[in-house]
Design a protein around this motif. Sequence first.
Motif, PDB file in Angstrom:
ATOM      1  N   TRP A  22       0.858  -1.165   0.000  1.00 66.19           N
ATOM      2  CA  TRP A  22       0.000   0.000   0.000  1.00 66.19           C
ATOM      3  C   TRP A  22       0.905   1.228   0.000  1.00 66.19           C
ATOM      4  O   TRP A  22       2.047   1.168   0.479  1.00 66.19           O
ATOM      5  N   THR A  23       0.395   2.338  -0.484  1.00 65.15           N
ATOM      6  CA  THR A  23       1.242   3.530  -0.592  1.00 65.15           C
ATOM      7  C   THR A  23       1.840   3.908   0.761  1.00 65.15           C
ATOM      8  O   THR A  23       3.006   4.274   0.854  1.00 65.15           O
ATOM      9  N   ASP A  24       1.060   3.792   1.811  1.00 62.40           N
ATOM     10  CA  ASP A  24       1.560   4.187   3.126  1.00 62.40           C
ATOM     11  C   ASP A  24       2.659   3.246   3.639  1.00 62.40           C
ATOM     12  O   ASP A  24       3.382   3.580   4.558  1.00 62.40           O
ATOM     13  N   ASN A  25       2.761   2.042   3.042  1.00 62.46           N
ATOM     14  CA  ASN A  25       3.840   1.121   3.445  1.00 62.46           C
ATOM     15  C   ASN A  25       5.175   1.487   2.814  1.00 62.46           C
ATOM     16  O   ASN A  25       6.210   0.944   3.208  1.00 62.46           O
ATOM     17  N   ILE A  26       5.139   2.344   1.807  1.00 57.72           N
ATOM     18  CA  ILE A  26       6.369   2.613   1.053  1.00 57.72           C
ATOM     19  C   ILE A  26       7.321   3.437   1.907  1.00 57.72           C
ATOM     20  O   ILE A  26       6.959   4.501   2.408  1.00 57.72           O
ATOM     21  N   GLN A  27       8.523   2.921   2.110  1.00 60.21           N
ATOM     22  CA  GLN A  27       9.514   3.589   2.955  1.00 60.21           C
ATOM     23  C   GLN A  27      10.753   3.820   2.116  1.00 60.21           C
ATOM     24  O   GLN A  27      11.622   2.965   2.026  1.00 60.21           O
ATOM     25  N   VAL A  44       9.154  12.701  -0.309  1.00 61.62           N
ATOM     26  CA  VAL A  44       8.192  13.263   0.643  1.00 61.62           C
ATOM     27  C   VAL A  44       6.949  12.382   0.657  1.00 61.62           C
ATOM     28  O   VAL A  44       6.593  11.773  -0.351  1.00 61.62           O
ATOM     29  N   LYS A  45       6.305  12.350   1.804  1.00 59.15           N
ATOM     30  CA  LYS A  45       5.188  11.414   1.978  1.00 59.15           C
ATOM     31  C   LYS A  45       4.082  12.077   2.782  1.00 59.15           C
ATOM     32  O   LYS A  45       4.338  12.864   3.702  1.00 59.15           O
ATOM     33  N   TRP A  46       2.860  11.741   2.416  1.00 60.09           N
ATOM     34  CA  TRP A  46       1.692  12.233   3.154  1.00 60.09           C
ATOM     35  C   TRP A  46       0.616  11.167   3.120  1.00 60.09           C
ATOM     36  O   TRP A  46       0.334  10.587   2.077  1.00 60.09           O
ATOM     37  N   THR A  47       0.069  10.871   4.274  1.00 55.61           N
ATOM     38  CA  THR A  47      -1.086   9.964   4.363  1.00 55.61           C
ATOM     39  C   THR A  47      -2.153  10.672   5.186  1.00 55.61           C
ATOM     40  O   THR A  47      -1.872  11.141   6.288  1.00 55.61           O
TER      41      THR A  47
END
Lengths: 788, 287
Positions: A36-41, A280-283
């Motif tokens: 899932w996108t939020d798992n991407i590190q 950069v990341k946003w959930t």
Amino acid sequence: MTAAAEKAPPDGTREEVGRARRRKEDARLITGRTQWTDNIQLPGTLHVAFLRSPLAHARIQQVDTAPARGLPGVVAVYSGADFAAEQGSLPCAWPVSDDLVVPDHPPMAVNEVRYVGEAVACVVATDRYKAADALAAIEVDYEPLPAVLDMNEALADGADKVHEAGNKAFTWTFAGGDIDAAFRDAPVVIHRTYVQQRLIPSAMEPRAVVATTDGDTCTLYSATQIPHVLRVMLALTTGIPEHRLRVIAPDVGGGFGSKLQVTAEEVLLLLMTRRLGRPVKWTESRSEGNLTVHHGRDQIQRVKLAADRDGRVRGLSVDLLADMGAYLMLVTPGVPLLGAFMYNGIYKMDAYDFRCTGVFTTKMPTDAYRGAGRPEATYAIERVMDELAAELGIDPIDVRRRNWIAHEEFPYTTIAGLTYDSGHYEAATDRATALFGYADLRAEQARRRQSRDPVQLGIGVSTYTEMCGLAPSRILGSLRYGAGGWEHAEVRMLPTGKVEVVTGSSAHGQGHETAWSQIVADSLGVPFEDVSVLHGDTAVAPKGMDTYGSRSLTIGGMAVLRACEKVKDKARHIAAHLLEASAEDVEYTGGSVRVRGTGAGRTIQENALAVFTAHDLPDGVEPRLDAQATFDPENFSFPHGTHLCAVEVDTETGMSRIRSYVAVDDVGKVVNPLIVEGQVHGGLAQGIGQALFEEAVHDADGNLLTTTLADYLVPSAADLPDFITDRTETPAVSNPLGVKGVGEAGTIASTPAVVNAIVDALRPYGVNDVRMPCSPERVWRALNGGAS
Amino acid sequence: MIPPAFDYVRPASLGQACRALAEAGEDAKVLSGGQSLIPLLRLRLSYPTVLVDIGRLPEPRAIRDEDDHVFIGATATLDEVVRSAVVNAEVPLVALAARTVADPAVRHRGTFGGSLAHADPAGDLPAVALALDCEFVIASARGERTVPAAGFFQDYLETALAPDEILVGVKVPKLGPGWGFHYEKFHRTAQAWAIVGVAAAVRRADGGVAAARVALTNMGATPLRATAVEAALRGVPADADAVAGACAGADAGTSPPADLHARPDYRRHLARVLTRRAVLAAARARP
């Protein structure tokens, strides 16, 4: 539990298409062993938090980001002014009319905010907690402006303005037949006003975005339905050259239209990664999502129906107000138009007149939500058909029977100008009434009315159709839609005989990997297990129009089938050479190319290896056994069905409880009954959600009050009955697979079925409408003579 | 979840927990199952400086049969309460109400004491505690004390608990033979809070109502005892008309809230209807 439950025969005894295969993607989706996108590190990722407007309408005097800059972990703080030169305007791809007003829509507000939740600043920090903490230090001076919340008030003279150009976004009209003649001297005329409340699409996976760059190419991971459309739109919006932009939709946990969007956050994260040179990341949180995921529905429908005393409909006139919210997003103004062609439903009539006014308000923009325009239209016609039945004292099924298109009349061009290619409303209705026990329930209803039982029984019917398979590109062009309606696929034989399918459809829960594998297995004659399906990454699946509007199977599935046919043509050509036969003398059957009249043959797997080695190919033949195909439909498809709902209404408390629900759907040829069943169940849940539970509520200042799932009620399994589902199968003639699409059917059909049942229960009490959602309090007030 | 920053303490004993709480001062919060506190943190509606986690302490988790009452430890989960043989046998109203709380996931995490100490007037258990005249056992570094339910719930989300005090458990009186129980919960979805709830205990004698205890959920800032109904019920026949008449004043003395699901006049109406239903069901229930 389907009445037509599938019995699994031994392997290999029948075709894959039609088989209730368990979905091959489910193991990884359900266990979470997926990306899932939020798992991407990504190494060195920074986290973004947005400061959002607490006011529905205000001028931004000043944004002071300085106090947040020195805080622990904070790397950057931006306001709209920082992006003003490069952020562009979020796109509207459906300029529906000449008079359309398309306001500038900066991804981050610069001068003015027009809904609660609009982004005004952001913090980029080393973790999301620090980013969230630092938001509190940003100081914004707002000069409040009047909120504009009510569509009728917004259109009145002297109304406060959302935009300088005024509050009217557009007017769009359609006229078929002579509407004046239909209403002139009509013995029965029914006027009703229905309110399609504002809904919040509640996909299980919240939106999430990761953006990164290597200095040359930008890559955007997003929980989106539309990686391909998004790439084009982001290139146009940000000026990042399309060939240096890759968009990846990893596994995506539901969309229902809410992820059919080009969002502010996607644009802004791209700009931020370019500026900072780091990922950069946003959930979003659920509450942030309730505020800022585009909303659905929100229309006021003024409906006028003319009929003869025998129940025959003469004409229908619809005057629609559609709340755009504060801006026009990707297809915002097009949503009511998708309904414009459906108000006549499955019925024949002499005239139909439609007028839609798009209205700006200071609320989150609306856009596509499961069904998009068609649930609203179906609701209005199915509700008003019940009113006609009540007015004339005719059974609601009978009144429909007197008006619907008979099965022998197909193909039938409706008063709205669409040509319905196939359908069998009689068969679906007969099946549904039998499964429902219609006569028995009517008898029970009569007994309860007679005995003044405090718990009354209501029966609701909905005989719906919808236009699916969006869409023939030429028709989209005539409606000014900004893209085509085709879909693309590639089918590749690998050297070891396995098959890779690349699809432009972008699954976010629909089970494409399974359904496409079934289509390919049958077409090529290869095992289901030997097919894998790639999708959702513009570098892997470079061409596509993505997934929405129940289009994947009818358009994307067809593209896969066409690509398979091309592969088989190539295989025939190559095998004929290897078998020293002429191409006319070989045929492709059961996974092999065989010489007619002899036993000699080559399997597709042998052909694949022969192509890989390329030792002995015909002159001029490239060493590849693969093909691409793009399918553009000639027509829409038209699923239909009959849904029946029995509701017990407790007249003391106003509580409505669905006692039984029968859904008989005709979605044409079924590729996978298990997937169809799942789509119907989920669709019913969402349609019932609109009827009974869901509503985005704002206060008088324009604050959204339903920001959590404690306030915005989404039904769970515990709140729904056991559905009785069944199908009739009238194949679509508009595509060779005979399929029609099923993603939206349950949602479209169920809302009017439920409300019709509630109103049916209350009719002896003088009630002829209850506003949705039909909460216990609304029902109780309707029973007690108040406005519901 | 993106809560504000806080310190976290997980003491090894109740005594340690009390000392930790005393040291932490006014802005500390007790964490147990987290089913109320965590959402408040998530929404940044609460900014505690220290969380003292008592959720894993063994001592206050027990459920014991103690002569004239059942002691339910504060950190017993709602699911343990629902499944407890002694609760079902001796104080069944507690189990009847506990099983209506939220959903199985919440009931496996959420604790009995937590749902009382949080004192949400829309919560189901406060009304039950009030109807049964439960005694709240409270500990702190200063010692132990007991507070009756009538004095425990003081205002919206406010209880008799001082910032340094921990709810250890609740003594639920056994009412003795002849009592029937019912908890009537009215809510829109299975997981939603009660719009109105009614906890009823009825003792029958000679075909009539000998005594009744009735308390209301979500009809004011705290759970409310429907004393007028209790008085009106005493001695009436246990039939629908008589009970309806006695319950007509169920909303007397309440100040129901207005929210998205119900305005006050509707809540008042519901209180009357649901009280009648709860009392009749309790009167018909097997003792």
